[in-house]
Design a protein around this motif. Structure first.
Motif, PDB file in Angstrom:
ATOM      1  N   HIS A   1     -11.366  -4.306  -0.938  1.00 15.27           N
ATOM      2  CA  HIS A   1     -11.305  -2.851  -0.810  1.00 15.27           C
ATOM      3  C   HIS A   1      -9.975  -2.409  -0.217  1.00 15.27           C
ATOM      4  N   ARG A   2      -9.558  -1.220  -0.583  1.00 17.19           N
ATOM      5  CA  ARG A   2      -8.322  -0.657  -0.039  1.00 17.19           C
ATOM      6  C   ARG A   2      -8.516  -0.328   1.436  1.00 17.19           C
ATOM      7  N   PRO A   3      -7.443  -0.446   2.228  1.00 19.09           N
ATOM      8  CA  PRO A   3      -7.563  -0.067   3.646  1.00 19.09           C
ATOM      9  C   PRO A   3      -7.773   1.437   3.775  1.00 19.09           C
ATOM     10  N   ASP A   4      -8.355   1.845   4.908  1.00 18.97           N
ATOM     11  CA  ASP A   4      -8.597   3.270   5.147  1.00 18.97           C
ATOM     12  C   ASP A   4      -7.303   4.064   5.186  1.00 18.97           C
ATOM     13  N   ARG A   5      -6.258   3.427   5.719  1.00 17.02           N
ATOM     14  CA  ARG A   5      -4.951   4.096   5.751  1.00 17.02           C
ATOM     15  C   ARG A   5      -3.905   3.108   5.254  1.00 17.02           C
ATOM     16  N   PRO A   6      -2.846   3.606   4.650  1.00 22.69           N
ATOM     17  CA  PRO A   6      -1.798   2.709   4.162  1.00 22.69           C
ATOM     18  C   PRO A   6      -1.167   1.924   5.311  1.00 22.69           C
ATOM     19  N   VAL A   7      -0.760   0.695   5.023  1.00 31.30           N
ATOM     20  CA  VAL A   7      -0.108  -0.146   6.022  1.00 31.30           C
ATOM     21  C   VAL A   7       1.375  -0.193   5.692  1.00 31.30           C
ATOM     22  N   SER A   8       2.193   0.118   6.694  1.00 31.17           N
ATOM     23  CA  SER A   8       3.642   0.133   6.464  1.00 31.17           C
ATOM     24  C   SER A   8       4.209  -1.283   6.518  1.00 31.17           C
TER      25      SER A   8
END
Length: 80
Positions: free
Chosen positions: A57-64
């Motif tokens: 699943h995609r993370p809840d917020r983008p990871v930089s």
């Protein structure tokens, strides 16, 4: 136990209960893995990388990139 007979052309018909168990149908590919003990394992080889879509699943917020570098640095130093 399911059995099959080898033809003069080196072909066998995989019994229906084995085909069902492997989830294979006409046109599917299978792999034969020979072990040193003489045992052979049959595996369905029809799945592609595309079948994995949606598994993670995609993370809840983008990871930089910076967050990724920081996490790698922390884990690398902890492993020493």
């Amino acid at each position: 136990m399911a059995t099959a007979t080898l033809t003069s052309k080196g072909q066998i018909t995989i019994p229906i209960q084995i085909r069902t168990s492997l989830g294979i149908t006409v046109g599917d590919r299978i792999e034969f893995i020979a072990e040193e003990s003489g045992k052979v394992t049959i595996m369905a080889a029809t799945h592609s990388v595309k079948d994995l879509k949606g598994l993670v699943h995609r993370p809840d917020r983008p990871v930089s990139i910076e967050d990724m570098d920081r996490a790698i640095g922390i884990n690398a130093s902890a492993a020493r």
